[in-house]
Design a protein around this motif. Structure first.
Motif, mmCIF file in Angstrom:
data_model
loop_
_atom_site.group_PDB
_atom_site.id
_atom_site.type_symbol
_atom_site.label_atom_id
_atom_site.label_comp_id
_atom_site.label_asym_id
_atom_site.label_seq_id
_atom_site.Cartn_x
_atom_site.Cartn_y
_atom_site.Cartn_z
ATOM 1 N N ALA A 38 5.659 -4.741 8.247
ATOM 2 C CA ALA A 38 6.445 -5.649 7.394
ATOM 3 C C ALA A 38 5.568 -6.810 6.922
ATOM 4 O O ALA A 38 5.644 -7.227 5.751
ATOM 5 C CB ALA A 38 7.662 -6.172 8.159
ATOM 6 N N TRP A 39 4.724 -7.317 7.808
ATOM 7 C CA TRP A 39 3.785 -8.394 7.428
ATOM 8 C C TRP A 39 2.874 -7.920 6.291
ATOM 9 O O TRP A 39 2.698 -8.620 5.279
ATOM 10 C CB TRP A 39 2.947 -8.809 8.649
ATOM 11 N N LEU A 40 2.302 -6.726 6.435
ATOM 12 C CA LEU A 40 1.385 -6.201 5.420
ATOM 13 C C LEU A 40 2.109 -5.968 4.085
ATOM 14 O O LEU A 40 1.577 -6.290 3.019
ATOM 15 C CB LEU A 40 0.748 -4.899 5.914
ATOM 16 N N ALA A 41 3.325 -5.426 4.145
ATOM 17 C CA ALA A 41 4.084 -5.169 2.914
ATOM 18 C C ALA A 41 4.358 -6.473 2.162
ATOM 19 O O ALA A 41 4.222 -6.542 0.933
ATOM 20 C CB ALA A 41 5.391 -4.440 3.234
ATOM 21 N N ARG A 42 4.721 -7.516 2.909
ATOM 22 C CA ARG A 42 4.999 -8.816 2.263
ATOM 23 C C ARG A 42 3.721 -9.428 1.681
ATOM 24 O O ARG A 42 3.729 -9.998 0.590
ATOM 25 C CB ARG A 42 5.637 -9.788 3.275
ATOM 26 N N LEU A 43 2.627 -9.327 2.442
ATOM 27 C CA LEU A 43 1.338 -9.846 1.966
ATOM 28 C C LEU A 43 0.934 -9.138 0.673
ATOM 29 O O LEU A 43 0.530 -9.779 -0.301
ATOM 30 C CB LEU A 43 0.261 -9.618 3.046
ATOM 31 N N ALA A 44 1.060 -7.806 0.656
ATOM 32 C CA ALA A 44 0.676 -7.019 -0.519
ATOM 33 C C ALA A 44 1.551 -7.363 -1.724
ATOM 34 O O ALA A 44 1.058 -7.473 -2.852
ATOM 35 C CB ALA A 44 0.749 -5.530 -0.200
ATOM 36 N N LYS A 45 2.843 -7.552 -1.487
ATOM 37 C CA LYS A 45 3.764 -7.905 -2.588
ATOM 38 C C LYS A 45 3.320 -9.208 -3.258
ATOM 39 O O LYS A 45 3.174 -9.283 -4.485
ATOM 40 C CB LYS A 45 5.196 -8.044 -2.049
ATOM 41 N N THR A 46 3.109 -10.238 -2.452
ATOM 42 C CA THR A 46 2.693 -11.537 -2.990
ATOM 43 C C THR A 46 1.359 -11.417 -3.715
ATOM 44 O O THR A 46 1.169 -11.954 -4.807
ATOM 45 C CB THR A 46 2.574 -12.571 -1.846
ATOM 46 N N PHE A 47 0.437 -10.678 -3.091
ATOM 47 C CA PHE A 47 -0.908 -10.529 -3.649
ATOM 48 C C PHE A 47 -0.852 -9.812 -4.999
ATOM 49 O O PHE A 47 -1.462 -10.251 -5.970
ATOM 50 C CB PHE A 47 -1.783 -9.751 -2.655
ATOM 51 N N PHE A 48 -0.114 -8.700 -5.067
ATOM 52 C CA PHE A 48 -0.003 -7.961 -6.328
ATOM 53 C C PHE A 48 0.616 -8.833 -7.426
ATOM 54 O O PHE A 48 0.163 -8.829 -8.571
ATOM 55 C CB PHE A 48 0.850 -6.697 -6.144
ATOM 56 N N GLU A 49 1.677 -9.550 -7.083
ATOM 57 C CA GLU A 49 2.371 -10.356 -8.102
ATOM 58 C C GLU A 49 1.451 -11.444 -8.665
ATOM 59 O O GLU A 49 1.535 -11.798 -9.835
ATOM 60 C CB GLU A 49 3.663 -10.946 -7.537
#
Length: 293
Positions: A57-68
């Motif tokens: 869940a931490w990685l998914a949230r990090l990736a979401k913010t990073f991609f955006e």
């Protein structure tokens, strides 16, 4: 004057497979992209970074913010993935306080993205998320960075269910010690030259294995990006073909499709006999979007 295609997100829905656990999927977008991310549930052992007990869940949230923030015009997607994975690796290293980390416990996540950059439309991915797209002529495109993976996974789940004596009794097959050992063995070669699965996570070299496909649909086009937990409606349970799934998402909304998905899993087939799978219900996430000229 050249008119470049425009991407617009119509609907996003995400639902945890188990209400007692955090949702390990994420989805989002910006002016030039839409994406879905599916974090792989940990295989027992202490979480390294996740404050809520889930590194996925931490990685998914990090990736979401990073991609955006970082998927911007002209920046190569391989550079975005390499930089993200470097950043994740640094956090994981710092959080582990120098203690050795088993390869199977490193956080990993799949993703699939559609990106509009100037006049080009490209889909990028790592792992087993899905894209279904219908163009103005009704031509259907479907793809994934790991093509045909759902058939292999179903066969693995069928064997594991037979070994464990049913799915409903244990909720998730990974709770069975023998099954967990096999899953750990497989995951320990993710993002390594001897394996064939590359993901978002802690290995910058995964950027070299990014699956990127230029697409040229007749516009306007409507598409669905989804985690394998949502794509199961089409890939595993056979309730829709890709065109039907996109049509239903447009007419009834993504939440109603998630309701249908959960009814199949929890009411029709909680024991995994009709549809072999590793959990009664997986996290399910989808993004409905359109691209117009």
């Amino acid at each position: 004057m050249i008119h470049h295609p425009t991407l617009r997100i119509i609907d996003i829905a995400s639902d945890p497979g188990d209400l007692s656990r955090v949702n390990e999927d994420a989805a989002g977008g910006n002016r030039s992209c839409a994406f879905v991310i599916d974090g792989a549930t940990g295989l027992g052992g202490k979480s390294i970074v996740g404050q809520d007990g889930s590194d996925a869940a931490w990685l998914a949230r990090l990736a979401k913010t990073f991609f955006e923030q970082e998927v911007v015009s002209g920046r190569p997607m391989s550079d975005v993935v390499r930089t993200l994975n470097k950043q994740a690796a640094t956090v994981v290293q710092e959080s582990s306080a120098g203690l050795p980390i088993a390869a199977w416990s490193l956080p990993v996540a799949s993703f699939q993205m559609v990106r509009v950059d100037d006049a080009a439309i490209v889909t990028h991915g790592l792992g087993d998320c899905r894209l279904f797209l219908a163009d103005a002529d009704g031509t259907i495109l479907e793809t994934s960075a790991m093509k045909g993976n759902h058939a292999a996974e179903r066969e693995g789940a069928r064997r594991a269910i037979a070994h464990a004596g049913g799915l409903a009794a244990i909720k998730a097959l990974s709770d069975d010690p023998a099954v967990r050992e096999e899953l750990r063995r497989r995951r320990s070669v993710y993002n390594r030259p001897e394996g064939n699965v590359w993901t978002l996570g802690t290995e910058p070299a995964a950027a070299k294995h990014l699956s990127s496909e230029p697409i040229s649909p007749r516009l306007p086009a409507t598409g669905l990006l989804c985690s394998d937990g949502f794509a199961a409606l089409c890939d595993q349970y056979g309730r829709y073909d890709p065109a039907g799934l996109i049509g239903k998402a447009k007419s009834d909304g993504l939440k109603s499709l998630i309701g249908e998905l959960r009814h199949i899993e929890r009411t029709e087939d909680p024991n995994g006999e009709a549809y072999p799978r590793f959990k009664v219900s997986d996290d399910a996430t989808a993004v409905l979007f359109e691209i117009v000229a």
